[in-house]
Scaffold this active site. Sequence first.
Site, PDB file in Angstrom:
ATOM      1  N   ASN A  16       0.833  -1.203   0.000  1.00  0.00           N
ATOM      2  CA  ASN A  16       0.000   0.000   0.000  1.00  0.00           C
ATOM      3  C   ASN A  16       0.875   1.262   0.000  1.00  0.00           C
ATOM      4  O   ASN A  16       1.953   1.280   0.582  1.00  0.00           O
ATOM      5  CB  ASN A  16      -0.928   0.002   1.217  1.00  0.00           C
ATOM      6  CG  ASN A  16      -1.849  -1.208   1.211  1.00  0.00           C
ATOM      7  OD1 ASN A  16      -2.034  -1.856   0.172  1.00  0.00           O
ATOM      8  ND2 ASN A  16      -2.406  -1.523   2.364  1.00  0.00           N
ATOM      9  N   HIS A  42       6.178  -0.642  -2.533  1.00  0.00           N
ATOM     10  CA  HIS A  42       5.699   0.009  -3.763  1.00  0.00           C
ATOM     11  C   HIS A  42       5.663   1.530  -3.633  1.00  0.00           C
ATOM     12  O   HIS A  42       5.023   2.217  -4.431  1.00  0.00           O
ATOM     13  CB  HIS A  42       4.311  -0.527  -4.145  1.00  0.00           C
ATOM     14  CG  HIS A  42       4.342  -1.949  -4.592  1.00  0.00           C
ATOM     15  ND1 HIS A  42       3.214  -2.729  -4.666  1.00  0.00           N
ATOM     16  CD2 HIS A  42       5.361  -2.746  -4.995  1.00  0.00           C
ATOM     17  CE1 HIS A  42       3.541  -3.942  -5.087  1.00  0.00           C
ATOM     18  NE2 HIS A  42       4.830  -3.982  -5.291  1.00  0.00           N
TER      19      HIS A  42
END
Length: 229
Positions: free
Chosen positions: A89, A106
């Site tokens: 997330n 990410h």
Amino acid sequence: MTKVVVLTGAGISAESGVPTFRDADGLWEGHAVEDVATPQAFDRDPLVVQRFYDARRAALLGVEPNPAHHALARLERSLGDDLLVVTQNIDDLHERAGSTRVLHMHGELLSAQCRACGTRSRWEVGLHDDPVCPHCGAAALRPDVVWFGEVPYEMDRIFDALESCDLFVSIGTSGAVYPAAGFVRAARAYGARTLELNLQPSEGSLFFHESRQGPAGLLVPAWVDELLA
Ligand code: BV8
């Protein structure tokens, strides 16, 4: 002490009102992945991409961590360095719940990356108006997120943690995106016990020793109570 690695995905933030990717009204509904989450898309039409992430960054102000995030923060207070949360997330709900041992593989919405000097700067406002880099002054900022075709952050630290953990737990992820979707098999190969907590079975459910279905807001606090009992 049990060394634990927890992998989280969009499902852990769903009950906070952050849309997931693949669910019916998911993020990818409005946009083709390749039009907003690839370097090629950014080169092709940076404004579309900047507006997509500016909207998600602004939406963060309207959401709060839920009981699943708070339960992981509570677990960290007991396990300390024996817990690592690896999240796919880009929201900041783990940190807002009090977790400090969080690795954003990410990237993060509240960060901007300069394509001229590479500096990553804390960023809380929009990027569509082409602001300059606080470090080098170039108007070359992009969202500090890992797009498809780009190498995720801190892969070495992640594999070190998978190699030494006793328990690998996956929460709220569909197991559709690699390399994250491959972590369960790596952890298992290193001898860890593996547990999935997800609303419905994921693409990788069969790789887990145990898979529990239900909302993270109920499953995660119950699992943390169990582990700390
Ligand atoms: C790379 C940031 C090389 C941006 C993201 C092998 C095979 C096939 C393809 C590949 C492969 N290896 C690489 C690829 C290509 C690609 C890939 O995996 N493609 C897929 C589509 C097939 N991967 C890459 O390009 C990666 N880079 O491989 O580089 C490399 C690799 C390793 C080492 C060296 C080099 C980069 C991928 C990262 C892309 N960026 N995000 C942004 O956020 O906009 S990915 C993005 O999508 C998320 O970060 C996340 O990773 C993924 C979405 O998945 P989820 O989080 O799981 O969300 P989803 O909606 O899918 O599912 C939600 C789940 O929650 C569901 O299961 C649902 O049931 C559950 N749920 C819902 N509500 C609840 C709930 N659970 C509990 N409670 C609830 N209330």
